[in-house]
Design a protein around this motif. Structure first.
Motif, mmCIF file in Angstrom:
data_model
loop_
_atom_site.group_PDB
_atom_site.id
_atom_site.type_symbol
_atom_site.label_atom_id
_atom_site.label_comp_id
_atom_site.label_asym_id
_atom_site.label_seq_id
_atom_site.Cartn_x
_atom_site.Cartn_y
_atom_site.Cartn_z
ATOM 1 N N MET A 1 -0.435 -62.921 -25.153
ATOM 2 C CA MET A 1 -1.654 -62.109 -25.127
ATOM 3 C C MET A 1 -2.656 -62.686 -24.131
ATOM 4 S SD MET A 1 -4.219 -61.044 -28.223
ATOM 5 C CE MET A 1 -2.926 -60.758 -29.403
ATOM 6 N N HIS A 2 -2.155 -63.275 -23.072
ATOM 7 C CA HIS A 2 -3.047 -63.834 -22.062
ATOM 8 C C HIS A 2 -3.668 -62.694 -21.248
ATOM 9 C CE1 HIS A 2 -0.527 -67.237 -23.151
ATOM 10 N NE2 HIS A 2 -1.421 -68.035 -22.605
ATOM 11 N N VAL A 3 -4.964 -62.548 -21.347
ATOM 12 C CA VAL A 3 -5.672 -61.461 -20.659
ATOM 13 C C VAL A 3 -5.860 -61.851 -19.197
ATOM 14 C CG1 VAL A 3 -7.762 -60.055 -20.606
ATOM 15 C CG2 VAL A 3 -6.876 -60.888 -22.800
ATOM 16 N N PRO A 4 -5.402 -61.016 -18.263
ATOM 17 C CA PRO A 4 -5.596 -61.325 -16.841
ATOM 18 C C PRO A 4 -6.984 -60.925 -16.354
ATOM 19 C CG PRO A 4 -4.313 -59.327 -17.071
ATOM 20 C CD PRO A 4 -4.568 -59.821 -18.475
ATOM 21 N N ASP A 5 -7.300 -61.314 -15.151
ATOM 22 C CA ASP A 5 -8.559 -60.882 -14.528
ATOM 23 C C ASP A 5 -8.522 -59.378 -14.287
ATOM 24 O OD1 ASP A 5 -9.590 -63.514 -14.329
ATOM 25 O OD2 ASP A 5 -8.366 -63.864 -12.542
ATOM 26 N N GLY A 6 -9.661 -58.728 -14.504
ATOM 27 C CA GLY A 6 -9.772 -57.312 -14.200
ATOM 28 C C GLY A 6 -9.640 -56.390 -15.388
ATOM 29 N N PHE A 7 -9.167 -56.874 -16.533
ATOM 30 C CA PHE A 7 -9.076 -56.025 -17.723
ATOM 31 C C PHE A 7 -10.453 -55.795 -18.342
ATOM 32 C CE2 PHE A 7 -4.477 -56.103 -19.439
ATOM 33 C CZ PHE A 7 -3.983 -55.857 -18.181
ATOM 34 N N ILE A 8 -11.284 -56.834 -18.332
ATOM 35 C CA ILE A 8 -12.612 -56.798 -18.950
ATOM 36 C C ILE A 8 -13.642 -57.014 -17.846
ATOM 37 C CG2 ILE A 8 -14.110 -57.752 -20.733
ATOM 38 C CD1 ILE A 8 -11.594 -56.499 -21.856
ATOM 39 N N ASN A 9 -14.736 -56.254 -17.871
ATOM 40 C CA ASN A 9 -15.722 -56.353 -16.791
ATOM 41 C C ASN A 9 -16.465 -57.687 -16.820
ATOM 42 O OD1 ASN A 9 -17.807 -56.172 -18.721
ATOM 43 N ND2 ASN A 9 -17.957 -53.946 -18.514
ATOM 44 N N ALA A 10 -17.208 -57.936 -15.750
ATOM 45 C CA ALA A 10 -17.862 -59.232 -15.575
ATOM 46 C C ALA A 10 -18.888 -59.563 -16.655
ATOM 47 C CB ALA A 10 -18.514 -59.306 -14.195
ATOM 48 N N PRO A 11 -19.804 -58.640 -17.044
ATOM 49 C CA PRO A 11 -20.785 -58.993 -18.072
ATOM 50 C C PRO A 11 -20.151 -59.401 -19.405
ATOM 51 C CG PRO A 11 -21.469 -57.007 -16.912
ATOM 52 C CD PRO A 11 -20.077 -57.294 -16.479
ATOM 53 N N VAL A 12 -19.155 -58.657 -19.858
ATOM 54 C CA VAL A 12 -18.516 -58.981 -21.136
ATOM 55 C C VAL A 12 -17.689 -60.259 -21.005
ATOM 56 C CG1 VAL A 12 -16.868 -58.182 -22.884
ATOM 57 C CG2 VAL A 12 -18.517 -56.583 -21.902
#
Length: 395
Positions: free
Chosen positions: A1-12
């Protein structure tokens, strides 16, 4: 479940990073007690958990390389929060997972660097809080036995995985970079991670059971499992205090060393050999992301050119040798970094306690000196009165 860059925006991602930093800071303070810094913890195996904590981090790293199939075209791997919390304590468990995720992100390009806070929050903090809360709750209602520890470990670790999936979905609902209905993401994530949770529960239960069978005192969650020996004195039952516990220290130290060496050897074999036979199917998050389209804005990892990226050694054409060597390096690096962090935490707390003891000794010396001076003044006064009385009689 490693979340990559780009799935979640910068503020969150930034907010999750602050939350993760706060959790790590709290973990550093709490780990001092769990690693033997508190007098309340002494005598219950706490003094031996610092080396075990580094080993747990390395073991989690190794087992996370072993993706197992859970459905058609989908695999899963251990998250490790429940295992770490039960073996070495919740605060130390958070630090264990943080060390693992840091090593994976920096050296192996696994999990985005800007998403490191998201991954620590989801895979470290949430899994530990959910698992250890359920674990302790079950132990309060189950009989005091080793079987109860393994049963509670199974249920707690099983529940922690879909909880982490739900936590990711919550972050995606707030800061997802693609326009996909949250209900679809939640259903898909929780559904597949319930299946992954079964594998997590089996691995966690087997590991905790193996350590309990050899050294139950090394399992943080099993402390106090055995009632202390009682003696009947004057019609009352009192705790029996061992007169000379020192001779048992040497066998215990040897046994701890055996557990540590065995655990490290197992981690090296898993990462260096067994990992070659792991499932090549995408894990739960990767599969859901591809199916639901939430990976449309995924970014290339900043460490994609790392010599160990994707768990292989660049320049080696033999896949078995490349993956095995990368896994061995990862285990060795994680155990060194993890053990160093945990020893530093414990030594810092020991130094603080030593300063406190020295201050107490100095205060006690000052009090004793002051009391002695006051006694001397009173004695001189009484002597002066007696001398005066004799002089009057002489006159």
């Amino acid at each position: 479940m490693h979340v990559p860059d780009g799935f979640i925006n910068a503020p969150v991602s930034a907010a999750a990073g602050l939350a993760a930093a706060g959790a790590v800071a709290a973990g550093l303070r709490g780990a001092r007690r769990e690693l033997g810094g508190s007098a309340l913890a002494e005598g219950h195996g706490a003094e031996r958990t610092a080396p075990l904590a580094g080993l747990v981090a390395a073991f989690v790293f190794a087992v996370q390389m072993l993706n197992f199939p859970v459905a058609a075209g989908t695999s899963g791997h251990l998250l490790g929060g429940a295992l770490a919390a039960i073996l070495v304590g919740p605060w130390t468990g958070v630090l264990c997972i943080a060390v693992v995720l840091l090593m994976q992100g920096v050296l192996f390009a696994d999990g985005g660097l800007t998403a490191l806070g998201v991954n620590i929050t989801v895979m470290g903090v949430v899994t530990v809080l959910v698992a250890y809360g359920i674990f302790r709750g079950l132990l309060k209602i189950l009989p005091r036995s080793r079987r109860s520890v393994t049963v509670a470990s199974f249920v707690a670790s099983l529940a922690s995985v879909p909880a982490a999936a739900a936590a990711f979905t919550l972050l995606y609902a707030v800061g997802g970079t693609t326009d996909v209905p949250v209900t679809k993401v939640l259903t898909a994530m929780v559904g597949v991670h319930v299946l992954i949770g079964i594998g997590e529960a089996l691995i966690t239960t087997a590991t905790v059971g193996a350590v309990i069978a050899v050294r139950p005192d090394l399992v943080y969650g099993a402390r106090g499992l055995t009632a202390p020996l009682k003696l009947r004195v004057g019609g009352r039952l009192v705790d029996a205090v061992p007169v000379a516990p020192a001779p048992a220290a040497v066998p215990a130290a040897r046994s701890t060393r055996t557990v540590w060496i065995t655990g490290l050897a197992t981690a090296l074999v898993l990462a260096g050999v067994v990992s070659f036979y792991a499932s090549a199917s995408p894990d739960g998050l990767e599969k859901v992301a591809a199916d639901q389209g939430i990976d449309k804005k995924a970014e290339e990892h900043a460490a994609a050119d790392s010599p160990l990226a994707d768990y292989g050694v660049s320049g080696l054409t033999d896949a078995r040798l490349s993956g095995g060597l990368a896994g061995t390096i990862g285990v060795g690096g994680t155990v060194l970094v993890g053990t160093g962090v945990f020893w530093a935490v414990r030594r810092r707390d020991g130094a603080r306690r030593g300063e406190g003891s020295g201050e107490g000794a100095r205060a006690g010396a000052r009090d004793a000196a002051g009391e002695g001076a006051r006694d001397g003044v009173r004695e001189d006064a009484r002597g002066g009165v007696r001398d005066g009385a004799r002089d009057e009689e002489a006159v």
